[in-house]
Design a protein around this motif. Sequence first.
Motif, PDB file in Angstrom:
ATOM      1  N   PHE A  53       0.522  -1.278   0.260  1.00  0.00           N
ATOM      2  CA  PHE A  53      -0.129  -0.203   0.135  1.00  0.00           C
ATOM      3  C   PHE A  53       0.663   0.998  -0.063  1.00  0.00           C
ATOM      4  O   PHE A  53       0.498   2.614  -0.395  1.00  0.00           O
ATOM      5  N   PRO A  73      -0.801  -4.467  -4.064  1.00  0.00           N
ATOM      6  CA  PRO A  73      -1.245  -5.139  -2.496  1.00  0.00           C
ATOM      7  C   PRO A  73      -1.688  -6.418  -3.798  1.00  0.00           C
ATOM      8  O   PRO A  73      -1.715  -7.208  -2.763  1.00  0.00           O
ATOM      9  N   ASN A  74      -3.044  -6.056  -4.529  1.00  0.00           N
ATOM     10  CA  ASN A  74      -3.522  -7.526  -5.016  1.00  0.00           C
ATOM     11  C   ASN A  74      -2.438  -8.195  -6.383  1.00  0.00           C
ATOM     12  O   ASN A  74      -2.627  -9.085  -6.457  1.00  0.00           O
ATOM     13  N   PHE A  82      -6.126  -6.449   8.948  1.00  0.00           N
ATOM     14  CA  PHE A  82      -6.174  -4.746   9.488  1.00  0.00           C
ATOM     15  C   PHE A  82      -6.319  -5.161  11.109  1.00  0.00           C
ATOM     16  O   PHE A  82      -6.895  -6.396  11.907  1.00  0.00           O
ATOM     17  N   PHE A  88     -16.518  -7.491   5.599  1.00  0.00           N
ATOM     18  CA  PHE A  88     -17.216  -7.363   4.887  1.00  0.00           C
ATOM     19  C   PHE A  88     -18.766  -6.999   5.943  1.00  0.00           C
ATOM     20  O   PHE A  88     -19.099  -8.041   5.617  1.00  0.00           O
ATOM     21  N   PHE A  99     -14.737 -14.335  -1.078  1.00  0.00           N
ATOM     22  CA  PHE A  99     -14.293 -13.023  -1.631  1.00  0.00           C
ATOM     23  C   PHE A  99     -13.502 -12.960  -2.952  1.00  0.00           C
ATOM     24  O   PHE A  99     -13.514 -12.944  -3.621  1.00  0.00           O
ATOM     25  N   SER A 100     -11.989 -13.461  -2.346  1.00  0.00           N
ATOM     26  CA  SER A 100     -10.442 -13.428  -3.389  1.00  0.00           C
ATOM     27  C   SER A 100     -10.736 -14.272  -4.004  1.00  0.00           C
ATOM     28  O   SER A 100     -10.683 -14.033  -5.145  1.00  0.00           O
ATOM     29  N   VAL A 103     -13.357 -13.493  -6.544  1.00  0.00           N
ATOM     30  CA  VAL A 103     -12.145 -12.440  -7.516  1.00  0.00           C
ATOM     31  C   VAL A 103     -12.253 -13.138  -8.867  1.00  0.00           C
ATOM     32  O   VAL A 103     -12.203 -12.402 -10.005  1.00  0.00           O
ATOM     33  N   ARG A 147      -9.685 -15.566   6.340  1.00  0.00           N
ATOM     34  CA  ARG A 147     -10.557 -14.483   4.440  1.00  0.00           C
ATOM     35  C   ARG A 147      -8.650 -14.299   4.010  1.00  0.00           C
ATOM     36  O   ARG A 147      -8.294 -14.707   2.991  1.00  0.00           O
ATOM     37  N   VAL A 151      -6.393 -16.948   0.476  1.00  0.00           N
ATOM     38  CA  VAL A 151      -5.694 -16.427  -0.966  1.00  0.00           C
ATOM     39  C   VAL A 151      -4.269 -16.808  -1.240  1.00  0.00           C
ATOM     40  O   VAL A 151      -4.185 -17.241  -1.728  1.00  0.00           O
TER      41      VAL A 151
ATOM     42  N   GLU B 201      -9.305  -0.702   1.206  1.00  0.00           N
ATOM     43  CA  GLU B 201      -7.812  -1.423   0.965  1.00  0.00           C
ATOM     44  C   GLU B 201      -7.418  -3.424   0.926  1.00  0.00           C
ATOM     45  O   GLU B 201      -6.630  -4.092   0.536  1.00  0.00           O
ATOM     46  N   ALA B 202      -8.623  -3.716   1.813  1.00  0.00           N
ATOM     47  CA  ALA B 202      -8.888  -4.891   2.163  1.00  0.00           C
ATOM     48  C   ALA B 202      -9.120  -6.104   1.205  1.00  0.00           C
ATOM     49  O   ALA B 202      -8.889  -6.814   0.501  1.00  0.00           O
ATOM     50  N   ALA B 203     -10.227  -5.069   0.456  1.00  0.00           N
ATOM     51  CA  ALA B 203     -10.777  -5.325  -0.793  1.00  0.00           C
ATOM     52  C   ALA B 203      -9.408  -5.235  -2.057  1.00  0.00           C
ATOM     53  O   ALA B 203      -9.094  -7.010  -2.887  1.00  0.00           O
ATOM     54  N   LYS B 204      -8.432  -4.545  -1.586  1.00  0.00           N
ATOM     55  CA  LYS B 204      -7.825  -4.810  -3.183  1.00  0.00           C
ATOM     56  C   LYS B 204      -6.694  -5.687  -2.463  1.00  0.00           C
ATOM     57  O   LYS B 204      -6.355  -6.596  -3.595  1.00  0.00           O
ATOM     58  N   ASP B 205      -6.646  -5.950  -1.938  1.00  0.00           N
ATOM     59  CA  ASP B 205      -5.423  -6.610  -1.005  1.00  0.00           C
ATOM     60  C   ASP B 205      -5.239  -8.229  -0.963  1.00  0.00           C
ATOM     61  O   ASP B 205      -4.959  -8.961  -1.381  1.00  0.00           O
ATOM     62  N   LEU B 206      -7.022  -8.541  -1.053  1.00  0.00           N
ATOM     63  CA  LEU B 206      -8.132  -9.545  -1.981  1.00  0.00           C
ATOM     64  C   LEU B 206      -8.193 -10.013  -3.138  1.00  0.00           C
ATOM     65  O   LEU B 206      -8.109 -11.172  -3.815  1.00  0.00           O
ATOM     66  N   GLY B 207      -7.365  -8.793  -4.182  1.00  0.00           N
ATOM     67  CA  GLY B 207      -7.142  -9.011  -5.486  1.00  0.00           C
ATOM     68  C   GLY B 207      -8.373  -8.855  -6.508  1.00  0.00           C
ATOM     69  O   GLY B 207      -8.783  -8.377  -7.875  1.00  0.00           O
TER      70      GLY B 207
END
Lengths: 370, 303
Positions: A53, A73-74, A82, A88, A99-100, A103, A147, A151, B201-207
Motif C-alpha cells: 500500500f 498489494p493485489n 487490518f 465486509f 471473496f478473494s 474475484v 479470509r 488467497v 484496502e482489504a478488497a484490494k489486498d484480496l485481489g
Amino acid sequence: MSADVELQGVSIAFGDFYAAKNVNVKIEAGEFFSFLGPSGCGKTTLLRAVSGFLEPSEGKVLIGGQNMSGIGPNKRPTSLIFQNLALFPLMSVADNIAFSLEVRGVSKQARRKRADELLDLVALNGQGDKKVHELSGGQKQRVAIARALAVEPEVLLLDEPLSALDLKLRQKMRTELRAIQQRVGITFIYITHDQGEALTMSDRVGVMNDGQLEQVGSCYEVYQAPSTPFVATFVGENNAFSGKVEKVSKSIAKVNVEGTSFSGSVGRTTLGDPHPVGVGDDVIIFVRPESLSLAKGAKAPKNNFSADIETIEFEGNLKNIYLKSNKNKSIRFSVPSVFDTSDLTPGSTIELSFATESAIVLPSGPLALD
Amino acid sequence: MGGFFKKNGSIISTFFLIAITFWLIFLILIPQLYMLDLSFRPNLPPLLRGGPDDVYTLTHYKHFVFGSETSKDAYNYVDIGVFVDTIGTAILVTIINLCFCYPIAFYIAKLATPNATRLLILALIIPFWINELLRSFAIRILFAGEGVINNLLLEMGLLDAAVNFIALDVALYTGLTYAYILLMIFPLYNALETLDTNQLEAAKDLGSSTIRTHWRIVIPHAKAGIASGSTMVFMLTAGALATPVVLSSPNTFWFTQLIYQWFNMNDNWSRGSAYSIILLVVSVAFVLLMMRIFRVAIGEVVR
C-alpha cells in the motif's frame, strides 16, 4: 509455500517526516516475526510497505528474493489483516472468506467448499451462513484470519489484530494464532505495541523506536540482553541508574552512580559485539525488578543500596514494591507473591542488592516513556 | 411524551410540538386534503358551490384517461403521453444524475484531501446561490442555436452547421440534471463517508479490481444514500416547472405545465388538483416499487 521477506535500507518519508529510517532486516521463511514498538514508531508504516500500500522512499522490499517495487498489494504474495479487521459487514461469513476466490472467478460450489475448509481450520465449523455482526469479537478475528488465508499467501501480515479484544480472549487468541501459523507453515509478520503478545508468539522480535529498528533477536535475547536503553526499558520493566564509568575489566564495568559504585556486565550491540565503553563515558546500568534482592540474609551482598518503601502492589503472581532511593530515584522491586512481606511496611528503609551478572551497562540514550 | 419534556425542557419541547404540528397540519395535511377533495368535485362557478350540483364525481380523473366527451379518441392520448414522457424523462434524468454524481461523491468522500474536499463542496454549492430560473436561462444561452457551445464547435471546425440542442431536448436534460445535483451528491457523500477506508484496502489486498470493489462493497454500503438521493431527484424532476418551461423544445410538454394550465389559464382548480394527485400518487408508487425491488427499507432512506 512460504517466503522470506527482506527489508534493505527501507526509509519511508512523508514530507520531511521519516516514519521509517534505514530499516534492514531479513525475516526467514516460515518464521513468526513481530515488530514491537510504541504507537507512532513507524511499525504500521513498515507493514504497509511490505503489503504494497506504500512504496518506500528509499531502499527495497524483497519477498522470496524478488524486488517488490512497483508491484501493487493485489499482486504480492502477501495478505494483510487490518487492525479493525475490515470484514465486509454486508456479506455472510462464507462470502467474506471466499471473496478473494470470487474475484478470481472460482465457481460458487468450489468457493463454498474452500470457505468451509478454512472455517474448520479456524474452528468455526458451520458458521458460514451467519452475518459478520452475529459473531463475537474472537470469532470475527478468526474469520479475518480465514479470509486472509484464502488467497494462499506466502506471507501473512497482521496489524495489531488482537488490540480490540479483552485480556482473556487476547491470551487465548495468541496461542491460537501461533498454532495456526505452525499448521499452515507460512511466514507471519506481526505488528504490536504489546510486548506480552510479541514475546509469547514470536520466533524473533524487532523492537522499533522513532522509525528505527533498535534490536532484532529472539524473545529471550531482547529481554535478557537488550542492546539499547530504549529496548531495555520498553521490553519488560527495568530500573535505570545513570552514571559514569570508573573502570572496565573484561566485560564488567564499574559505574559511579551519584557516589555509589555499582558493577554490571557490559551489554552487546545489535551485531553481537560488546558496546565499546571506556572510563569516563556516560552510561546507564539496568537492573530488572526481579533481579533485585534483599541484602539482608544474602551471602555476599554486592551492589548494595538502601531505599524507602513507598507502596506495595499485589499483582496476582507478583508483588511489586515501589521504593525511593536516598537520591530520590524511583525503584521497582518485584518478588513472587508467596514471599513474606509482612515486615516490609511503607515508610521503612530496606537494603537492596543485585548480582553483577544480572545488571547490564549500556551507553546513555533515550529511554522508553512510561 | 413526559420523557421528551424532561429531556429537552418545557420551552424547547413546547416550541417543537407547536412548530411540527403547525408544519404537518397547516402546511401539508390541510392543503393536500383540500386538493384531494377538490379533485373529486365538478368545476363550478363560485355561486353554485355547495349547491345541488356540487357532488363527488370522477369526471376529472376520467378526463385524464379518456379525454373530453367531444373527443373521438378512445383514450386521452395527449395527456397520457405527456404524463408518460414526464415520468420516463424523470427516470432517465435520475439515472444520468446518479451516474454523474457517484464518482464525484466518492472522490470527495474517500479520495480527496480535506482541503480539496472543502473546495469541491464550495464549488458545488456556490452556483446554487443563483436562482433556478436564471440558471435555466444560462443553460439556454449555452445551448442555443447561436449559443456558446454551437459557436465553439463551429469555430473549431467540429460542426458544419449549428445543432438545435433545444429541439433535441439536450438542453432540457442537462438543465434538469444540473438543477438537483446537490440533492444527489450530499446523500451519496454522507453514505460513502461512513465507509471504512480499510474495507477498500482489504478488497484490494484480496485481489479485487476497482469495479468489483465498487459493485460488491461500496455500492451495497451506499445503497440507502443512493435510494435517498434518487428519490429526491426523481420526485423533484417529475415535479419541476421552471426548468422545463425555459428549456424544453416546442414539442416537449412537461406534465407540471399541464397542471399549471388547468389551475391558472383555464381556471379549473378541480382538474388541476386531480392532475396533481395523479402525479403525486404515481410518483410515490414508483418510488415505493423501486425500493421494494432494490430492497431498501423506508427507514434507511431518511437516515
